[in-house]
Write a protein that holds these residues in place. Structure first.
Motif, PDB file in Angstrom:
ATOM      1  N   ILE A 220       0.260   3.997  67.373  1.00  0.00           N
ATOM      2  CA  ILE A 220      -0.327   5.204  67.943  1.00  0.00           C
ATOM      3  C   ILE A 220       0.733   6.287  67.783  1.00  0.00           C
ATOM      4  O   ILE A 220       1.849   6.136  68.279  1.00  0.00           O
ATOM      5  N   ARG A 221       0.384   7.371  67.057  1.00  0.00           N
ATOM      6  CA  ARG A 221       1.354   8.443  66.854  1.00  0.00           C
ATOM      7  C   ARG A 221       0.923   9.675  67.636  1.00  0.00           C
ATOM      8  O   ARG A 221      -0.255  10.059  67.610  1.00  0.00           O
ATOM      9  N   ILE A 222       1.872  10.277  68.353  1.00  0.00           N
ATOM     10  CA  ILE A 222       1.601  11.535  69.051  1.00  0.00           C
ATOM     11  C   ILE A 222       1.805  12.654  68.044  1.00  0.00           C
ATOM     12  O   ILE A 222       2.889  12.803  67.488  1.00  0.00           O
ATOM     13  N   GLU A 223       0.748  13.428  67.798  1.00  0.00           N
ATOM     14  CA  GLU A 223       0.810  14.424  66.715  1.00  0.00           C
ATOM     15  C   GLU A 223       1.644  15.641  67.100  1.00  0.00           C
ATOM     16  O   GLU A 223       2.410  16.150  66.302  1.00  0.00           O
ATOM     17  N   GLY A 224       1.475  16.121  68.345  1.00  0.00           N
ATOM     18  CA  GLY A 224       2.298  17.254  68.782  1.00  0.00           C
ATOM     19  C   GLY A 224       3.584  16.720  69.404  1.00  0.00           C
ATOM     20  O   GLY A 224       3.967  15.574  69.178  1.00  0.00           O
ATOM     21  N   GLY A 225       4.238  17.553  70.229  1.00  0.00           N
ATOM     22  CA  GLY A 225       5.408  17.108  70.995  1.00  0.00           C
ATOM     23  C   GLY A 225       6.471  16.513  70.102  1.00  0.00           C
ATOM     24  O   GLY A 225       6.789  17.045  69.038  1.00  0.00           O
ATOM     25  N   ASP A 226       6.983  15.343  70.502  1.00  0.00           N
ATOM     26  CA  ASP A 226       8.123  14.771  69.771  1.00  0.00           C
ATOM     27  C   ASP A 226       7.704  13.876  68.609  1.00  0.00           C
ATOM     28  O   ASP A 226       8.544  13.266  67.961  1.00  0.00           O
ATOM     29  N   GLY A 227       6.380  13.780  68.385  1.00  0.00           N
ATOM     30  CA  GLY A 227       5.918  13.007  67.242  1.00  0.00           C
ATOM     31  C   GLY A 227       6.229  11.524  67.326  1.00  0.00           C
ATOM     32  O   GLY A 227       6.262  10.822  66.319  1.00  0.00           O
TER      33      GLY A 227
ATOM     34  N   ASP B 102     -13.635  19.981  87.418  1.00  0.00           N
ATOM     35  CA  ASP B 102     -12.470  19.153  87.730  1.00  0.00           C
ATOM     36  C   ASP B 102     -12.384  17.909  86.856  1.00  0.00           C
ATOM     37  O   ASP B 102     -11.336  17.272  86.783  1.00  0.00           O
ATOM     38  N   PHE B 103     -13.490  17.536  86.227  1.00  0.00           N
ATOM     39  CA  PHE B 103     -13.469  16.289  85.464  1.00  0.00           C
ATOM     40  C   PHE B 103     -12.761  16.520  84.129  1.00  0.00           C
ATOM     41  O   PHE B 103     -13.031  17.507  83.428  1.00  0.00           O
ATOM     42  N   VAL B 104     -11.885  15.605  83.763  1.00  0.00           N
ATOM     43  CA  VAL B 104     -10.989  15.842  82.632  1.00  0.00           C
ATOM     44  C   VAL B 104     -11.731  16.196  81.344  1.00  0.00           C
ATOM     45  O   VAL B 104     -11.320  17.076  80.598  1.00  0.00           O
ATOM     46  N   LEU B 105     -12.862  15.546  81.100  1.00  0.00           N
ATOM     47  CA  LEU B 105     -13.556  15.800  79.829  1.00  0.00           C
ATOM     48  C   LEU B 105     -14.283  17.146  79.814  1.00  0.00           C
ATOM     49  O   LEU B 105     -14.845  17.538  78.798  1.00  0.00           O
ATOM     50  N   ASN B 106     -14.265  17.845  80.950  1.00  0.00           N
ATOM     51  CA  ASN B 106     -14.827  19.199  80.982  1.00  0.00           C
ATOM     52  C   ASN B 106     -13.740  20.268  80.904  1.00  0.00           C
ATOM     53  O   ASN B 106     -14.027  21.455  80.988  1.00  0.00           O
ATOM     54  N   ARG B 107     -12.471  19.855  80.801  1.00  0.00           N
ATOM     55  CA  ARG B 107     -11.383  20.832  80.796  1.00  0.00           C
ATOM     56  C   ARG B 107     -11.048  21.271  79.376  1.00  0.00           C
ATOM     57  O   ARG B 107     -11.258  20.509  78.413  1.00  0.00           O
ATOM     58  N   ASP B 108     -10.481  22.476  79.274  1.00  0.00           N
ATOM     59  CA  ASP B 108     -10.084  23.002  77.960  1.00  0.00           C
ATOM     60  C   ASP B 108      -9.154  22.012  77.280  1.00  0.00           C
ATOM     61  O   ASP B 108      -8.235  21.488  77.894  1.00  0.00           O
ATOM     62  N   GLY B 109      -9.391  21.777  76.025  1.00  0.00           N
ATOM     63  CA  GLY B 109      -8.518  20.897  75.250  1.00  0.00           C
ATOM     64  C   GLY B 109      -8.921  19.437  75.299  1.00  0.00           C
ATOM     65  O   GLY B 109      -8.341  18.606  74.597  1.00  0.00           O
TER      66      GLY B 109
ATOM     67  N   ALA C 159       0.177   8.529  78.805  1.00  0.00           N
ATOM     68  CA  ALA C 159      -0.704   9.330  79.665  1.00  0.00           C
ATOM     69  C   ALA C 159      -0.031  10.654  80.008  1.00  0.00           C
ATOM     70  O   ALA C 159      -0.673  11.712  80.010  1.00  0.00           O
ATOM     71  N   ASP C 160       1.278  10.605  80.288  1.00  0.00           N
ATOM     72  CA  ASP C 160       2.013  11.843  80.587  1.00  0.00           C
ATOM     73  C   ASP C 160       1.969  12.789  79.389  1.00  0.00           C
ATOM     74  O   ASP C 160       1.732  13.987  79.535  1.00  0.00           O
ATOM     75  N   ALA C 161       2.198  12.232  78.208  1.00  0.00           N
ATOM     76  CA  ALA C 161       2.200  13.060  77.001  1.00  0.00           C
ATOM     77  C   ALA C 161       0.847  13.743  76.809  1.00  0.00           C
ATOM     78  O   ALA C 161       0.779  14.962  76.601  1.00  0.00           O
ATOM     79  N   VAL C 162      -0.227  12.980  76.900  1.00  0.00           N
ATOM     80  CA  VAL C 162      -1.537  13.576  76.597  1.00  0.00           C
ATOM     81  C   VAL C 162      -2.056  14.438  77.738  1.00  0.00           C
ATOM     82  O   VAL C 162      -3.040  15.159  77.577  1.00  0.00           O
ATOM     83  N   SER C 163      -1.392  14.380  78.906  1.00  0.00           N
ATOM     84  CA  SER C 163      -1.789  15.262  80.010  1.00  0.00           C
ATOM     85  C   SER C 163      -1.472  16.710  79.682  1.00  0.00           C
ATOM     86  O   SER C 163      -1.987  17.624  80.332  1.00  0.00           O
ATOM     87  N   ASP C 164      -0.595  16.922  78.710  1.00  0.00           N
ATOM     88  CA  ASP C 164      -0.284  18.276  78.245  1.00  0.00           C
ATOM     89  C   ASP C 164      -1.086  18.525  76.965  1.00  0.00           C
ATOM     90  O   ASP C 164      -0.883  17.850  75.954  1.00  0.00           O
ATOM     91  N   PRO C 165      -1.996  19.512  76.994  1.00  0.00           N
ATOM     92  CA  PRO C 165      -2.834  19.750  75.807  1.00  0.00           C
ATOM     93  C   PRO C 165      -2.017  20.002  74.539  1.00  0.00           C
ATOM     94  O   PRO C 165      -2.527  19.852  73.426  1.00  0.00           O
TER      95      PRO C 165
END
Ligand code: SF4
Lengths: 468, 203
Positions: free
Chosen positions: B149-156, B56-63, B129-135
């Protein structure tokens, strides 16, 4: 020019030079106190760089965090890691020429209890040390604040710290403390109101009639605990009570020097027209004993209250689940397994006197284990002289040696998962008193009340009962 | 300290308020005399259940296992002054923390070790936080030089951030603070002499 706050005066008097135009300065620091767990890497850094300590006589080293508090004190550290820390600590004291109170020293104790006790903390000083509760020294009109290990190393090498000036907040405490309400309850009430980050970025000045009425030890409690609202510095204007506390202490000035110092100290106060970035007022007369229900010190209620509804607040939901509590439960019905009186917040002689009043003629409830860990070896001796120790022992309380003990449970004083404690300490964080342990913060008198009834209890009821 | 220029990596959301340094570095890991072994200690009681990774801990999840950044809730790092918390985060590979407010001592400790802390307003931080909640949109580039800070995926999207000039300079150069202070040794000596004359009882 508008008046200056006491905080600003203390900072101004210690600025060696400006570093930038954003308020970063090189601040001269008069003293430090070092403990065995936050200092080793600082000394290792000095050794690696071949640096010396700038002013070894301004530092004191005292073992307090990792040592056992068993009633019979020995030099041995049963835990190998603790033993290595203490050995390295002693080696650093020797190699760098710093005064050291080891575990067998009659002056040993929790650093924030020992430093004032020795008269090392004087009004007008700046004291930075590797422990967040260094704000304790604000009670003397000294600016005390906590630093990390890198800054300890910086201080040791230069007698200075790079410092950015804080905003100022004055907290006025008016009215009179009702019977059964202590300085601990006042500061917990303030934290409850402003939140765990309510004073982040601020230096707090405590003022007002209730603070002036308070003993120096009562002011220390407030100065320490307001850290749990994020305060990074605390000051209280020194008065005759501070002078009376300091006079005759081993390191306090003597004779003509004392007179000169005392005159200077009584001048230390905020100017009447000084402006604070924020002000708040608390009427002490309206405060009831306060207890925490959650895992952050601001998750607190009056002892007469009920565990609040978390209302979909994820942090509160998690806190209640960790604490094993249901919304709506009267906090007074919650049974405890353990009672702990100790920590730099509440382990001084006045705290033990208050606890002893409740324990006198009563007994620890069946199924509860109660321990009292005095803040210093001197407090322990004093409590024995005053008969407090015997009252505690007669009540079924374990009377122990000094140290941080179950405040952070780095030694063998540790709760089992799920155990619930009434605790006179300052932090109820998850796992603080042991993985899975559940901590309810309160005043020492309230801890004593919980110990004798076996559940969280309004100490005022016992005081009334005792008076009949 | 480690200098910080421009880092691209995964960001994990951890929006709980008041994450204290006892939680970041539990007491069992404070008994060393050096800085080793703290990567195992960091968030230990959250990361592991009886020695096994807690799914359940975030750093143990895929991505999120290789996160370089944490997007955190208010008052991150409150409580104890233990710098072990910062050393541990760095040993886990965390290069920057993005939040709203950071506790004072913790923030200084981060600066002294080159762990960048970035303060944003609550709305911007929440959106990040919402953006990075999606891998799919959890890779960020933190550019200290440009303060973005640039978001690489999503809307950039790119988010600007503020930082005091001296702090920025220190992060960029990774300078040794003690060394630069000792360059002022004469100032310190002069101050000390004056201070001693005015307050002889303090010495
Ligand atoms: S008693 Fe607790 S809060 Fe005080 S110095 Fe020791 S560990 Fe820190």
């Amino acid at each position: 020019m508008p008046g200056r706050t006491l905080y600003d005066k203390l900072v101004d008097a210690h600025v060696v030079r400006r570093i930038d135009d954003d308020g970063l300065v090189l601040l001269y620091v008069d003293r430090t106190v070092l403990n065995e767990y936050t200092s080793p890497q600082a000394f290792a850094g000095l050794r690696a760089a071949g640096r010396r300590v700038w002013n070894p006589s301004a530092a004191l080293m005292v073992v307090d965090h990792v040592n056992p508090t068993a009633a019979r004190r020995t030099r041995e550290m049963p835990d190998v890691d603790a033993a290595r820390q203490v050995d390295y600590f002693a080696e650093n004291a020797r190699d760098f020429g710093i005064e050291y109170f080891d575990i067998m020293d009659p002056r040993q104790g929790i650093e924030h209890v020992v430093a004032p006790e020795q008269g090392l903390v004087m009004p007008g000083m700046v004291i930075a040390a590797g422990d967040s509760h260094t704000t304790a020294y604000g009670a003397f009109g000294a600016l005390g604040y906590g630093i990390g290990t890198s800054d300890i190393e910086h201080y040791l090498a230069t007698s200075t710290v790079r410092y950015r000036r804080l905003k100022t907040m004055r907290i006025n405490v008016t009215g009179h403390l009702p019977l059964g309400v202590t300085s601990k309850d006042i500061v917990m009430e303030i934290i409850r109101r402003i939140g765990a980050d309510g004073a982040t970025g601020y230096a707090v000045e405590f003022a007002g009639p209730a603070v002036r009425d308070m003993s120096v030890e009562g002011r220390i409690v407030m100065s320490i605990m307001i850290v749990e609202a994020g305060a990074r510095g605390v000051v209280v204007a020194p008065d005759q009570k501070v002078l009376d506390y300091l006079e005759g202490r081993p390191r306090a000035p003597k004779g003509e020097m004392w007179d000169r110092a005392a005159r200077a100290w009584l001048q230390l106060r905020s100017d009447p027209d000084a402006r604070f970035d924020r002000e708040m007022t608390v009427d002490a007369g309206e405060v009831a004993p306060v207890v925490t229900w959650g895992t952050s010190p601001d998750q607190a209620i009056a002892v007469t209250g009920q565990v609040p509804d978390p209302e979909n607040n994820a942090a509160a939901v998690r806190a209640l689940s960790y604490m094993g509590l249901q919304a709506g439960t009267p906090i007074q019905s919650v049974p405890i397994d353990f009672a702990f009186i100790g920590s730099c917040t509440n382990s001084r002689i006045e705290d033990l006197r208050e606890a002893a009043k409740v324990f006198r003629g009563r007994h620890v409830a069946t199924g509860v284990r109660a321990i009292v860990v005095p803040g210093s070896t001197q407090v322990r001796v004093q409590a024995e002289i005053e008969g407090i120790a015997q009252i505690l022992i007669d009540a079924g309380v374990e009377w122990r040696q000094s140290g941080c003990s179950m405040c952070l449970a780095m030694n063998d004083d540790i709760l089992a998962p799920g155990q619930r404690s009434a605790s006179s300490t300052n932090r109820n964080f998850e796992g603080r008193q042991g993985p899975g342990a559940r901590t309810h913060l309160m005043s020492p008198a309230m801890v004593a009340a919980a110990a004798v009834t076996g559940r969280i209890t309004d100490v005022r009821a016992l005081i009334k009962e005792g008076a009949q | 300290m480690t200098p910080f220029h421009c880092v691209t990596g995964t960001a994990a959301p951890m929006m709980t308020p008041n994450v204290d340094t006892d939680v970041i570095m539990p007491k069992m890991f404070l008994k060393g005399i050096d800085r080793s072994g703290l990567g195992e200690g960091v968030f230990n009681l959250l990361r592991f259940n009886a020695g096994r990774p807690n799914p359940d801990f975030v750093l143990n999840r895929d991505g999120y296992r290789d996160a370089s950044f944490l997007v955190v809730g208010p008052n991150f790092g409150c409580g104890s002054s233990r710098e072990h918390a910062v050393w541990g985060l760095q040993q886990l590979g965390i290069r920057a923390l993005i939040g709203t407010t950071f506790a004072g001592i913790f923030n200084d400790n981060c600066a002294n070790n080159g762990l960048l802390t970035i303060s944003l307003d609550a709305a911007t931080c929440g959106a990040l936080a919402d953006a990075v909640s999606d891998p799919a949109s959890n890779r960020l580039t933190v550019d200290l030089e440009q303060q973005t800070i640039r978001i690489e995926g999503g809307d950039g999207r790119s988010v600007p951030f503020g930082i005091e000039a001296a702090r920025k300079e220190a992060f960029l150069t990774g300078r040794d603070a003690i060394g630069s202070t000792l360059a002022f040794a004469d100032d310190i000596r002069a101050f000390e002499a004056r201070h001693r004359a005015e307050n002889p009882w303090m010495f």
